[in-house]
Write a protein that holds these residues in place. Structure first.
Motif, short mmCIF file in Angstrom:
data_model
loop_
_atom_site.label_atom_id
_atom_site.label_comp_id
_atom_site.label_asym_id
_atom_site.label_seq_id
_atom_site.Cartn_x
_atom_site.Cartn_y
_atom_site.Cartn_z
N ILE A 151 0.86 -1.17 0.00
CA ILE A 151 0.00 0.00 0.00
C ILE A 151 0.90 1.23 0.00
N GLY A 152 0.60 2.17 -0.89
CA GLY A 152 1.40 3.39 -0.91
C GLY A 152 0.84 4.41 -1.88
N PRO A 153 1.41 5.61 -1.82
CA PRO A 153 0.96 6.67 -2.72
C PRO A 153 1.61 6.54 -4.09
N THR A 154 0.92 7.01 -5.11
CA THR A 154 1.49 7.04 -6.45
C THR A 154 1.91 8.48 -6.76
N GLY A 213 -0.87 11.13 -7.18
CA GLY A 213 -1.70 11.56 -6.07
C GLY A 213 -2.78 10.58 -5.68
N MET A 214 -2.63 9.34 -6.08
CA MET A 214 -3.59 8.29 -5.73
C MET A 214 -2.98 7.39 -4.66
N VAL A 215 -3.81 6.59 -4.03
CA VAL A 215 -3.35 5.56 -3.11
C VAL A 215 -3.49 4.23 -3.83
N ARG A 216 -2.41 3.47 -3.91
CA ARG A 216 -2.44 2.20 -4.62
C ARG A 216 -2.38 1.04 -3.63
N LEU A 217 -3.32 0.11 -3.82
CA LEU A 217 -3.25 -1.21 -3.20
C LEU A 217 -2.74 -2.13 -4.30
N TYR A 218 -1.62 -2.77 -4.06
CA TYR A 218 -1.01 -3.64 -5.06
C TYR A 218 -0.96 -5.04 -4.47
N ILE A 219 -1.67 -5.96 -5.12
CA ILE A 219 -1.75 -7.34 -4.65
C ILE A 219 -1.05 -8.24 -5.64
N GLU A 220 -0.16 -9.07 -5.13
CA GLU A 220 0.52 -10.06 -5.96
C GLU A 220 0.23 -11.43 -5.35
N VAL A 261 -2.55 -7.38 -9.13
CA VAL A 261 -3.75 -6.55 -9.16
C VAL A 261 -3.42 -5.18 -8.55
N PRO A 262 -3.17 -4.17 -9.39
CA PRO A 262 -3.00 -2.81 -8.86
C PRO A 262 -4.36 -2.12 -8.82
N MET A 263 -4.69 -1.53 -7.66
CA MET A 263 -5.95 -0.82 -7.53
C MET A 263 -5.66 0.58 -7.00
N ASP A 264 -6.05 1.59 -7.76
CA ASP A 264 -5.80 2.98 -7.38
C ASP A 264 -7.08 3.63 -6.88
#
Length: 66
Positions: free
Chosen positions: A15-18, A21-28, A35-38
């Motif tokens: 989990i982190g900022p892009t 200016g979005m917050v990304r949840l990145y699941i591997e 699965v990147p979700m912004d």
């Protein structure tokens, strides 16, 4: 598959900022699934609140089983 269905899938969550200016949840997950979700910051805060509420309910449920 539902929320209560057991499974053996393992995954990593980042989990982190892009820089946009979005917050990304990145699941591997197993098998190379990525699965990147912004989310905009407001959506991310709503998700955080939902996670906190779910954690509180899980604690209550665990306490009732003892």
């Amino acid at each position: 598959m539902g929320i209560n269905d057991p499974n053996d899938t393992s995954a990593n969550l980042q989990i982190g900022p892009t820089d946009a200016g979005m917050v990304r949840l990145y699941i591997e997950a197993d098998g190379g699934v990525e699965v990147p979700m912004d989310f905009d910051p407001e959506e991310a805060e709503e998700i955080a609140e939902e996670i906190r509420a779910a954690a509180a309910r899980a604690r209550q449920m665990a306490g009732k089983k003892r």
